[in-house]
Motif scaffolding. Structure first.
Motif, PDB file in Angstrom:
ATOM      1  N   ARG A  67      33.022 -36.717 143.092  1.00  0.00           N
ATOM      2  CA  ARG A  67      32.702 -36.078 141.930  1.00  0.00           C
ATOM      3  C   ARG A  67      32.373 -37.352 140.747  1.00  0.00           C
ATOM      4  NH1 ARG A  67      37.932 -32.945 142.587  1.00  0.00           N
ATOM      5  NH2 ARG A  67      37.192 -31.202 143.713  1.00  0.00           N
ATOM      6  N   CYS A  68      31.254 -36.764 140.279  1.00  0.00           N
ATOM      7  CA  CYS A  68      30.853 -37.699 138.841  1.00  0.00           C
ATOM      8  C   CYS A  68      31.967 -37.911 138.031  1.00  0.00           C
ATOM      9  CB  CYS A  68      29.679 -37.370 138.485  1.00  0.00           C
ATOM     10  SG  CYS A  68      28.952 -38.135 137.110  1.00  0.00           S
ATOM     11  N   PRO A  69      32.188 -39.136 137.400  1.00  0.00           N
ATOM     12  CA  PRO A  69      33.192 -39.209 136.654  1.00  0.00           C
ATOM     13  C   PRO A  69      33.021 -38.398 135.138  1.00  0.00           C
ATOM     14  CG  PRO A  69      33.037 -41.240 137.370  1.00  0.00           C
ATOM     15  CD  PRO A  69      31.754 -40.331 137.956  1.00  0.00           C
ATOM     16  N   HIS A  70      31.598 -38.148 135.007  1.00  0.00           N
ATOM     17  CA  HIS A  70      31.360 -37.605 133.725  1.00  0.00           C
ATOM     18  C   HIS A  70      31.588 -36.097 133.513  1.00  0.00           C
ATOM     19  CE1 HIS A  70      27.893 -35.913 131.224  1.00  0.00           C
ATOM     20  NE2 HIS A  70      28.582 -36.533 130.473  1.00  0.00           N
ATOM     21  N   LEU A  71      30.941 -35.394 134.554  1.00  0.00           N
ATOM     22  CA  LEU A  71      31.251 -34.135 134.465  1.00  0.00           C
ATOM     23  C   LEU A  71      31.340 -33.095 135.879  1.00  0.00           C
ATOM     24  CD1 LEU A  71      29.395 -32.264 131.383  1.00  0.00           C
ATOM     25  CD2 LEU A  71      31.876 -32.869 131.671  1.00  0.00           C
ATOM     26  N   SER A  72      31.708 -34.096 136.888  1.00  0.00           N
ATOM     27  CA  SER A  72      32.129 -33.814 138.199  1.00  0.00           C
ATOM     28  C   SER A  72      31.014 -33.339 139.013  1.00  0.00           C
ATOM     29  CB  SER A  72      33.165 -32.378 138.192  1.00  0.00           C
ATOM     30  OG  SER A  72      34.361 -32.857 137.397  1.00  0.00           O
ATOM     31  N   ALA A  73      29.689 -33.517 138.767  1.00  0.00           N
ATOM     32  CA  ALA A  73      28.676 -33.323 139.582  1.00  0.00           C
ATOM     33  C   ALA A  73      28.787 -33.645 141.324  1.00  0.00           C
ATOM     34  CB  ALA A  73      27.515 -33.946 139.134  1.00  0.00           C
ATOM     35  N   PRO A  74      28.208 -33.265 142.224  1.00  0.00           N
ATOM     36  CA  PRO A  74      28.442 -33.632 143.318  1.00  0.00           C
ATOM     37  C   PRO A  74      27.639 -35.060 143.537  1.00  0.00           C
ATOM     38  CG  PRO A  74      27.119 -31.729 143.663  1.00  0.00           C
ATOM     39  CD  PRO A  74      27.503 -31.927 142.154  1.00  0.00           C
ATOM     40  N   THR A 116      22.127 -42.244 141.635  1.00  0.00           N
ATOM     41  CA  THR A 116      22.036 -41.499 140.381  1.00  0.00           C
ATOM     42  C   THR A 116      22.362 -40.291 140.424  1.00  0.00           C
ATOM     43  OG1 THR A 116      20.031 -42.838 139.783  1.00  0.00           O
ATOM     44  CG2 THR A 116      20.269 -40.693 138.669  1.00  0.00           C
ATOM     45  N   CYS A 117      23.294 -39.750 139.539  1.00  0.00           N
ATOM     46  CA  CYS A 117      23.972 -38.282 139.557  1.00  0.00           C
ATOM     47  C   CYS A 117      22.761 -37.452 139.061  1.00  0.00           C
ATOM     48  CB  CYS A 117      25.098 -38.338 138.287  1.00  0.00           C
ATOM     49  SG  CYS A 117      25.672 -36.892 138.037  1.00  0.00           S
ATOM     50  N   PRO A 118      23.093 -36.265 140.003  1.00  0.00           N
ATOM     51  CA  PRO A 118      21.887 -35.244 140.134  1.00  0.00           C
ATOM     52  C   PRO A 118      21.911 -34.577 138.608  1.00  0.00           C
ATOM     53  CG  PRO A 118      23.829 -34.613 141.266  1.00  0.00           C
ATOM     54  CD  PRO A 118      23.939 -35.915 140.899  1.00  0.00           C
ATOM     55  N   TRP A 119      22.787 -34.566 137.884  1.00  0.00           N
ATOM     56  CA  TRP A 119      23.047 -33.500 136.553  1.00  0.00           C
ATOM     57  C   TRP A 119      22.458 -34.294 135.252  1.00  0.00           C
ATOM     58  CZ3 TRP A 119      28.527 -30.677 136.975  1.00  0.00           C
ATOM     59  CH2 TRP A 119      28.375 -29.703 138.164  1.00  0.00           C
ATOM     60  N   HIS A 120      23.233 -35.442 134.940  1.00  0.00           N
ATOM     61  CA  HIS A 120      22.852 -36.192 133.830  1.00  0.00           C
ATOM     62  C   HIS A 120      22.394 -37.476 134.098  1.00  0.00           C
ATOM     63  CE1 HIS A 120      26.004 -33.126 132.761  1.00  0.00           C
ATOM     64  NE2 HIS A 120      24.972 -32.580 131.835  1.00  0.00           N
ATOM     65  N   ALA A 121      22.003 -37.910 135.147  1.00  0.00           N
ATOM     66  CA  ALA A 121      21.414 -39.208 135.529  1.00  0.00           C
ATOM     67  C   ALA A 121      22.228 -40.273 135.163  1.00  0.00           C
ATOM     68  CB  ALA A 121      20.196 -39.250 134.995  1.00  0.00           C
ATOM     69  N   SER A 122      23.677 -40.413 135.103  1.00  0.00           N
ATOM     70  CA  SER A 122      24.328 -41.473 135.170  1.00  0.00           C
ATOM     71  C   SER A 122      24.242 -42.282 136.295  1.00  0.00           C
ATOM     72  CB  SER A 122      26.041 -41.319 135.057  1.00  0.00           C
ATOM     73  OG  SER A 122      26.369 -40.952 133.919  1.00  0.00           O
ATOM     74  N   VAL A 123      24.138 -43.529 136.290  1.00  0.00           N
ATOM     75  CA  VAL A 123      23.782 -44.542 137.706  1.00  0.00           C
ATOM     76  C   VAL A 123      25.111 -45.336 137.903  1.00  0.00           C
ATOM     77  CG1 VAL A 123      22.408 -46.157 138.375  1.00  0.00           C
ATOM     78  CG2 VAL A 123      21.523 -44.534 136.736  1.00  0.00           C
ATOM     79  N   GLY A 157      25.097 -44.449 131.522  1.00  0.00           N
ATOM     80  CA  GLY A 157      25.582 -43.414 131.075  1.00  0.00           C
ATOM     81  C   GLY A 157      24.925 -42.238 131.166  1.00  0.00           C
ATOM     82  N   PRO A 158      25.377 -41.242 130.769  1.00  0.00           N
ATOM     83  CA  PRO A 158      26.418 -41.040 130.006  1.00  0.00           C
ATOM     84  C   PRO A 158      27.879 -41.140 130.275  1.00  0.00           C
ATOM     85  CG  PRO A 158      25.829 -38.879 130.898  1.00  0.00           C
ATOM     86  CD  PRO A 158      24.724 -39.691 131.305  1.00  0.00           C
ATOM     87  N   ALA A 159      28.104 -41.206 131.946  1.00  0.00           N
ATOM     88  CA  ALA A 159      29.444 -41.748 132.416  1.00  0.00           C
ATOM     89  C   ALA A 159      30.066 -43.015 131.459  1.00  0.00           C
ATOM     90  CB  ALA A 159      29.609 -41.653 133.633  1.00  0.00           C
TER      91      ALA A 159
HETATM   92  S1  FES Z   1      27.897 -34.974 136.030  1.00  0.00           S
HETATM   93 FE1  FES Z   1      27.302 -36.889 136.316  1.00  0.00          FE
HETATM   94  S2  FES Z   1      26.124 -37.760 134.670  1.00  0.00           S
HETATM   95 FE2  FES Z   1      26.997 -35.883 134.129  1.00  0.00          FE
END
Ligand code: FES
Length: 304
Positions: free
Chosen positions: A232-239, A255-262, A273-275
């Protein structure tokens, strides 16, 4: 008849929760989001505004300064205190509003749509409050009564805006670390993930370690060639296993699939970020050709 433990309706909190579903806000949100994303194309600036360098979201910290100064000025005006003191506090509050607003829009542009609906109203209340305080600063030179009235109105709106900010942070978990509980609930004893050779080379997959979804990447034939992180991404839990692998500064990253945190795979650290919080890591080992994992605990945190 049994007594209720709490009221059936809890105004104004029910009304705030209703804002989350106010679809009428989606169109202005889309327009503003496009503008913010265009203005924040520079990743270094955007990371700075998110608070990646701080390891915490920057907006709430800055908001304390702006809100504290403005509401204090309003209270001084309410009790008929010194004009110089309240004017000085308004000036500090207005100056700190600039970075506060920039950091807030950066976070807002990378949030869920229900968070964005509440965020828009939060921003509108705060913008109106700031306009009241700015007008108060101008008017109080000639007409102190109007200046004070505007300050009181600004203070009231600021408190209402802060209540929505609290809802965004605590109820909707905007800016919260969505990986915080993993070291507490992740399995502390070794869990079987499956035969190592069944994990595809260079392709992240999702497995369960106990009840916790984990991201598994196999890059070779021994345990040190395997990365296991929380999925789970620490930003908003994306897989995270649905994200893309890349190399940044010589480090393999996801790279997170939702908001591209790396995030760095080596330690789960945030590269962009955004994480602002790292991905919790897991230890791994191979026994008899079978990959096993257990949560990597933080100092002082007992694994369950
Ligand atoms: S849920 Fe991963 S960057 Fe937003």
């Amino acid at each position: 008849m049994p007594r209720r433990a709490y009221p059936a309706r809890m105004r104004p909190f029910d009304d705030i929760a209703r804002l989350e579903r106010a679809k009428a806000l989606d169109r202005p949100a889309a327009v503003i989001r496009g503008v913010v994303q265009r203005l924040l194309r520079n990743r270094t600036l955007k990371d700075a505004l998110h608070g990646v360098w701080l390891g915490h979201p920057l907006h709430p910290a800055l908001a304390q300064v702006a809100l504290g100064s403005l509401v204090s000025a309003s209270l001084i005006d309410a009790v008929g205190g010194g004009r110089r003191e309240s004017s000085g506090l308004i000036a500090v509050g207005l100056a700190s509003t600039v970075p506060t607003v920039a950091a807030g829009w950066a976070d807002w542009s990378d949030s869920h749509e229900d968070q964005q609906r509440v965020g828009l109203v939060h921003a509108a209340l705060n913008a109106t409050a700031v306009a009241c305080f700015a007008a108060s600063l101008v008017r109080r030179r000639g007409d102190r009564g109007t200046g004070r009235l505007l300050s009181l109105l600004g203070g009231t709106l600021s408190v209402a805006g802060a209540a929505l900010g609290g809802h965004l942070g605590y109820r909707q978990a905007t800016g919260a670390n969505h990986g915080e509980e993993v070291p507490h609930v992740g399995p502390g004893d070794w869990q079987v993930l499956g035969p190592l050779e069944e994990f595809p080379l260079g392709q992240p997959v999702r497995r369960l370690a106990g009840d916790v979804p984990v991201f598994v990447l196999r890059r070779g034939g021994i345990s040190s060639d395997v990365t296991v992180l929380s999925d789970r991404c620490p930003h908003l839990s994306a897989p995270l296993h649905e994200g893309e692998l890349s190399e940044v500064g010589g480090e393999v990253c996801i790279t997170c699939p939702w908001h591209a945190s790396v995030f760095r795979l080596r330690d789960g650290g945030v590269v962009h970020g955004p994480a602002t919080a790292p991905v919790p890591g897991f230890e791994s080992r191979v026994e008899g050709g079978v990959l096993q994992t257990r949560v990597r605990t933080l100092p002082g945190v007992p694994a369950s």
